[in-house]
Write a protein that holds these residues in place. Sequence first.
Motif, PDB file in Angstrom:
ATOM      1  N   GLU A  62       0.706  -1.273   0.078  1.00 19.52           N
ATOM      2  CA  GLU A  62      -0.082  -0.138   0.043  1.00 19.52           C
ATOM      3  C   GLU A  62       1.032   1.192   0.068  1.00 19.52           C
ATOM      4  O   GLU A  62       0.580   2.229  -0.512  1.00 19.52           O
ATOM      5  N   ASP A  63       2.140   1.249   0.435  1.00 19.21           N
ATOM      6  CA  ASP A  63       2.932   2.305   0.692  1.00 19.21           C
ATOM      7  C   ASP A  63       4.353   1.974   0.391  1.00 19.21           C
ATOM      8  O   ASP A  63       5.110   1.240   1.095  1.00 19.21           O
ATOM      9  N   THR A  64       4.576   2.148  -0.877  1.00 20.45           N
ATOM     10  CA  THR A  64       6.087   1.949  -1.227  1.00 20.45           C
ATOM     11  C   THR A  64       7.350   3.041  -0.597  1.00 20.45           C
ATOM     12  O   THR A  64       8.394   2.649  -0.738  1.00 20.45           O
ATOM     13  N   THR A  65       6.859   4.022   0.056  1.00 20.61           N
ATOM     14  CA  THR A  65       7.829   4.908   0.632  1.00 20.61           C
ATOM     15  C   THR A  65       8.573   4.220   1.722  1.00 20.61           C
ATOM     16  O   THR A  65       9.601   4.807   2.309  1.00 20.61           O
ATOM     17  N   ASN A  66       8.091   3.015   2.309  1.00 23.77           N
ATOM     18  CA  ASN A  66       8.625   2.360   3.339  1.00 23.77           C
ATOM     19  C   ASN A  66       9.559   1.253   2.966  1.00 23.77           C
ATOM     20  O   ASN A  66      10.448   0.431   3.585  1.00 23.77           O
ATOM     21  N   TRP A  67       9.577   0.915   1.601  1.00 18.80           N
ATOM     22  CA  TRP A  67      10.437  -0.205   0.934  1.00 18.80           C
ATOM     23  C   TRP A  67      11.834  -0.030   1.582  1.00 18.80           C
ATOM     24  O   TRP A  67      12.557  -1.040   1.866  1.00 18.80           O
ATOM     25  N   GLU A  68      12.695   0.962   1.664  1.00 21.35           N
ATOM     26  CA  GLU A  68      13.816   1.264   1.993  1.00 21.35           C
ATOM     27  C   GLU A  68      14.274   0.644   3.476  1.00 21.35           C
ATOM     28  O   GLU A  68      15.176  -0.265   3.724  1.00 21.35           O
ATOM     29  N   VAL A  69      13.240   1.081   4.124  1.00 22.11           N
ATOM     30  CA  VAL A  69      13.216   0.451   5.709  1.00 22.11           C
ATOM     31  C   VAL A  69      12.994  -1.033   5.598  1.00 22.11           C
ATOM     32  O   VAL A  69      13.713  -1.671   6.228  1.00 22.11           O
ATOM     33  N   LEU A  70      12.140  -1.454   4.776  1.00 21.41           N
ATOM     34  CA  LEU A  70      11.888  -2.847   4.845  1.00 21.41           C
ATOM     35  C   LEU A  70      13.154  -3.594   4.170  1.00 21.41           C
ATOM     36  O   LEU A  70      13.385  -4.588   4.840  1.00 21.41           O
ATOM     37  N   LYS A  71      14.049  -3.079   3.316  1.00 24.52           N
ATOM     38  CA  LYS A  71      15.023  -3.532   2.807  1.00 24.52           C
ATOM     39  C   LYS A  71      16.173  -3.635   3.571  1.00 24.52           C
ATOM     40  O   LYS A  71      16.988  -4.578   3.500  1.00 24.52           O
ATOM     41  N   VAL A  72      16.254  -2.690   4.532  1.00 23.47           N
ATOM     42  CA  VAL A  72      17.364  -2.685   5.405  1.00 23.47           C
ATOM     43  C   VAL A  72      16.978  -3.847   6.661  1.00 23.47           C
ATOM     44  O   VAL A  72      18.116  -4.377   6.894  1.00 23.47           O
TER      45      VAL A  72
END
Length: 282
Positions: free
Chosen positions: A182-192
């Motif tokens: 729903e929100d790809t802006t959090n992807w960098e956090v998820l990837k970390v």
Amino acid sequence: MHDLLDPKNDFVFKRIFGSEENKDILLAFLNRTFIEAGEPPLTEIILMNPYTDKDSPRDKQSIFDIQARTTEGKLINVEMQLFNKYDNEKRTLYYWSKQYAGQLEEGQSYKQLKKCVTINILNFSLLSNDRYHNIFHLREDHSGITLIDDIEIHIMELSKLSSQDIPNEGGLLNWLLFLKSEDTTNWEVLKVNEPALGKAMTALEYLSQDAEARRLYEMRQKALHDEASMLEGARAEGESLGNFKGKLEVAKNMLTKGMDVPTVAELTGLSTEQLEQLKRTH
């Protein structure tokens, strides 16, 4: 930049998690699932039905779930469900039992049966609790002792997650938030939190820019929406028809449109034997 495809579409999900070149993505997801269930991680998996170009939305026989086997022989089935097909508990147990019983050929010993794990990722709410990940085994009511460890069912409900649930550490939740998308802006956090997610995200971005993949995706989206509408209509029609003849007519139409016998049985109340007879005579 193309809009990203929805990873909850089972065609896209299998392209990302169920292909040989992405087997490490599936392994990472499964290990987070099993670790959260208090089980040891896997070192290797064997894909039993890897994605191929034959897995096309144009073919009604294509199977978009993922079937894998561990080196010890444990069988794992992962299915993404975008829409509610109803009677999910019975449907889940039915397909688990087919996988379990299907291991044996005539004359083989029951000892050869291996554990079967079903993982259902749902885009809707099914269970009446707040947990996004529920795990079921076969245990005794009072003492909690396990009768046998061969059955294990995971229900993951994406509908119970929100974009505010971003964890600050690795774990299954990161993977489910990626799938919810729903929100790809959090992807960098998820990837970390989960480095293996980086490859899954890259695979999704690549697919989203591929014209043929997008065409097949849109074809599958339409098929899924059509199926959901047909299920809703069939259920409503079945409930309004109380007589046997009416149910048979509805069942015949559903079978003609390619619906499987267990689903038709659940929606009409007819037995599988009656439906098999109906198929043979029409």
